[in-house]
Design a protein around this motif. Structure first.
Motif, PDB file in Angstrom:
ATOM      1  N   ASN A   1       0.775  -1.243   0.000  1.00 22.99           N
ATOM      2  CA  ASN A   1       0.000   0.000   0.000  1.00 22.99           C
ATOM      3  C   ASN A   1       0.805   1.291   0.000  1.00 22.99           C
ATOM      4  O   ASN A   1       0.236   2.371  -0.144  1.00 22.99           O
ATOM      5  N   ILE A   2       2.113   1.192   0.174  1.00 26.35           N
ATOM      6  CA  ILE A   2       2.941   2.399   0.132  1.00 26.35           C
ATOM      7  C   ILE A   2       3.976   2.188  -0.968  1.00 26.35           C
ATOM      8  O   ILE A   2       4.871   1.358  -0.847  1.00 26.35           O
ATOM      9  N   VAL A   3       3.820   2.920  -2.038  1.00 27.57           N
ATOM     10  CA  VAL A   3       4.566   2.678  -3.268  1.00 27.57           C
ATOM     11  C   VAL A   3       6.079   2.747  -3.082  1.00 27.57           C
ATOM     12  O   VAL A   3       6.819   2.018  -3.740  1.00 27.57           O
ATOM     13  N   HIS A   4       6.556   3.598  -2.184  1.00 28.26           N
ATOM     14  CA  HIS A   4       8.013   3.733  -2.018  1.00 28.26           C
ATOM     15  C   HIS A   4       8.576   2.793  -0.948  1.00 28.26           C
ATOM     16  O   HIS A   4       9.749   2.886  -0.617  1.00 28.26           O
ATOM     17  N   TYR A   5       7.777   1.866  -0.430  1.00 25.76           N
ATOM     18  CA  TYR A   5       8.269   0.836   0.490  1.00 25.76           C
ATOM     19  C   TYR A   5       8.533  -0.416  -0.347  1.00 25.76           C
ATOM     20  O   TYR A   5       7.625  -1.167  -0.661  1.00 25.76           O
ATOM     21  N   ASN A   6       9.793  -0.634  -0.711  1.00 27.53           N
ATOM     22  CA  ASN A   6      10.137  -1.728  -1.618  1.00 27.53           C
ATOM     23  C   ASN A   6      10.628  -2.990  -0.919  1.00 27.53           C
ATOM     24  O   ASN A   6      10.699  -4.055  -1.540  1.00 27.53           O
ATOM     25  N   TRP A   7      11.000  -2.886   0.337  1.00 23.22           N
ATOM     26  CA  TRP A   7      11.376  -4.044   1.160  1.00 23.22           C
ATOM     27  C   TRP A   7      10.989  -3.686   2.580  1.00 23.22           C
ATOM     28  O   TRP A   7      11.351  -2.615   3.086  1.00 23.22           O
ATOM     29  N   VAL A   8      10.212  -4.561   3.216  1.00 19.80           N
ATOM     30  CA  VAL A   8       9.752  -4.313   4.581  1.00 19.80           C
ATOM     31  C   VAL A   8      10.010  -5.570   5.393  1.00 19.80           C
ATOM     32  O   VAL A   8       9.565  -6.662   5.014  1.00 19.80           O
ATOM     33  N   GLY A   9      10.746  -5.421   6.497  1.00 16.06           N
ATOM     34  CA  GLY A   9      11.026  -6.600   7.310  1.00 16.06           C
ATOM     35  C   GLY A   9      11.326  -6.258   8.751  1.00 16.06           C
ATOM     36  O   GLY A   9      11.493  -5.092   9.119  1.00 16.06           O
ATOM     37  N   PHE A  10      11.375  -7.310   9.547  1.00 15.57           N
ATOM     38  CA  PHE A  10      11.665  -7.182  10.971  1.00 15.57           C
ATOM     39  C   PHE A  10      12.946  -7.919  11.308  1.00 15.57           C
ATOM     40  O   PHE A  10      13.191  -9.019  10.808  1.00 15.57           O
ATOM     41  N   TYR A  11      13.742  -7.291  12.157  1.00 14.87           N
ATOM     42  CA  TYR A  11      14.902  -7.937  12.770  1.00 14.87           C
ATOM     43  C   TYR A  11      14.669  -7.930  14.271  1.00 14.87           C
ATOM     44  O   TYR A  11      14.228  -6.918  14.824  1.00 14.87           O
ATOM     45  N   PHE A  12      14.977  -9.060  14.918  1.00 18.96           N
ATOM     46  CA  PHE A  12      14.795  -9.155  16.362  1.00 18.96           C
ATOM     47  C   PHE A  12      16.117  -9.421  17.052  1.00 18.96           C
ATOM     48  O   PHE A  12      16.970 -10.156  16.544  1.00 18.96           O
ATOM     49  N   ALA A  13      16.278  -8.808  18.204  1.00 18.59           N
ATOM     50  CA  ALA A  13      17.545  -8.809  18.927  1.00 18.59           C
ATOM     51  C   ALA A  13      17.730 -10.063  19.770  1.00 18.59           C
ATOM     52  O   ALA A  13      16.796 -10.539  20.410  1.00 18.59           O
ATOM     53  N   ASN A  14      18.959 -10.550  19.747  1.00 20.59           N
ATOM     54  CA  ASN A  14      19.428 -11.528  20.718  1.00 20.59           C
ATOM     55  C   ASN A  14      20.495 -10.785  21.517  1.00 20.59           C
ATOM     56  O   ASN A  14      21.608 -10.574  21.030  1.00 20.59           O
ATOM     57  N   HIS A  15      20.134 -10.365  22.717  1.00 24.25           N
ATOM     58  CA  HIS A  15      21.030  -9.531  23.509  1.00 24.25           C
ATOM     59  C   HIS A  15      22.234 -10.311  24.040  1.00 24.25           C
ATOM     60  O   HIS A  15      23.286  -9.718  24.271  1.00 24.25           O
ATOM     61  N   GLN A  16      22.106 -11.620  24.186  1.00 25.26           N
ATOM     62  CA  GLN A  16      23.243 -12.423  24.646  1.00 25.26           C
ATOM     63  C   GLN A  16      24.359 -12.451  23.602  1.00 25.26           C
ATOM     64  O   GLN A  16      25.526 -12.315  23.930  1.00 25.26           O
ATOM     65  N   THR A  17      23.975 -12.639  22.326  1.00 28.28           N
ATOM     66  CA  THR A  17      24.977 -12.727  21.264  1.00 28.28           C
ATOM     67  C   THR A  17      25.238 -11.378  20.597  1.00 28.28           C
ATOM     68  O   THR A  17      26.092 -11.280  19.723  1.00 28.28           O
ATOM     69  N   GLN A  18      24.454 -10.337  20.996  1.00 29.34           N
ATOM     70  CA  GLN A  18      24.592  -9.005  20.404  1.00 29.34           C
ATOM     71  C   GLN A  18      24.397  -9.057  18.885  1.00 29.34           C
ATOM     72  O   GLN A  18      25.175  -8.485  18.116  1.00 29.34           O
ATOM     73  N   THR A  19      23.332  -9.771  18.480  1.00 22.08           N
ATOM     74  CA  THR A  19      23.013  -9.905  17.062  1.00 22.08           C
ATOM     75  C   THR A  19      21.524  -9.685  16.828  1.00 22.08           C
ATOM     76  O   THR A  19      20.695  -9.895  17.723  1.00 22.08           O
ATOM     77  N   LEU A  20      21.227  -9.270  15.609  1.00 25.17           N
ATOM     78  CA  LEU A  20      19.847  -9.148  15.128  1.00 25.17           C
ATOM     79  C   LEU A  20      19.567 -10.315  14.202  1.00 25.17           C
ATOM     80  O   LEU A  20      20.433 -10.697  13.401  1.00 25.17           O
ATOM     81  N   HIS A  21      18.340 -10.832  14.266  1.00 30.82           N
ATOM     82  CA  HIS A  21      17.966 -11.980  13.442  1.00 30.82           C
ATOM     83  C   HIS A  21      16.732 -11.636  12.622  1.00 30.82           C
ATOM     84  O   HIS A  21      15.736 -11.140  13.167  1.00 30.82           O
ATOM     85  N   LEU A  22      16.820 -11.908  11.334  1.00 34.77           N
ATOM     86  CA  LEU A  22      15.735 -11.598  10.408  1.00 34.77           C
ATOM     87  C   LEU A  22      14.485 -12.397  10.764  1.00 34.77           C
ATOM     88  O   LEU A  22      14.547 -13.612  10.976  1.00 34.77           O
ATOM     89  N   GLY A  23      13.369 -11.694  10.816  1.00 35.14           N
ATOM     90  CA  GLY A  23      12.072 -12.316  11.020  1.00 35.14           C
ATOM     91  C   GLY A  23      11.277 -12.214   9.738  1.00 35.14           C
ATOM     92  O   GLY A  23      11.821 -12.342   8.640  1.00 35.14           O
ATOM     93  N   ALA A  24      10.003 -11.929   9.871  1.00 38.30           N
ATOM     94  CA  ALA A  24       9.115 -11.795   8.710  1.00 38.30           C
ATOM     95  C   ALA A  24       9.584 -10.640   7.829  1.00 38.30           C
ATOM     96  O   ALA A  24      10.037  -9.610   8.333  1.00 38.30           O
TER      97      ALA A  24
END
Length: 151
Positions: A35-58
């Protein structure tokens, strides 16, 4: 569709008692990407604070090799450390940018907080330079606040 209409659709998705958390997150990605023409990639990253990393979600958009991002690396990693929105008008001007695709020209990353902790973020790429307005940023902040209730 206006941001106000998208807010209403976001609430509908998130209050659906039949869908799982992952299904809701994917539905939000699809809603925004469609629904938003200039949004060409939309995703979530979630934090793992123990490893200090972000992990791709949906996510919706082109496949990415960046399924795990260290805190501090790239725009998403910087948001994991700063706990602040990051709007990038032109990704080519960023020293600490992780290139996902040559078609990406601008990016916005907004953190998601649950109980005061940065648990992740929404990442949106655009194929247009300087694509994101203050209205985009405020809308995405709203979406993140609503999403935080899932956690």
């Amino acid at each position: 569709m206006s941001f106000q209409e998208l807010k209403s659709k976001t609430r509908e998705i998130l209050t659906n008692s039949v869908s799982s958390k992952d299904e809701k997150l994917l539905a939000i990605c699809q809603l925004l990407n469609t629904n938003i023409v200039h949004y060409n990639w939309v995703g979530f990253y979630f934090a793992n604070h123990q490893t200090q990393t972000l992990h791709l979600g949906a996510y919706v958009g082109a496949e990415t090799d960046h399924t795990v991002i260290p805190f501090g690396k790239g725009i998403c990693g910087q948001v994991a450390v700063s706990n602040a929105n990051f709007v990038v008008p032109d990704v080519s001007a960023q020293d600490n940018y992780i290139a996902c695709s040559i078609t990406v020209k601008s990016e916005i990353v907004v953190p998601i907080f649950a109980e005061g902790i940065n648990i992740g973020q929404i990442d949106i790429d655009s194929h247009t330079i300087n694509a994101f307005t203050i209205e985009d940023e405020q809308f995405i902040e709203y979406v993140c606040k609503e999403i935080s209730h899932l956690f």
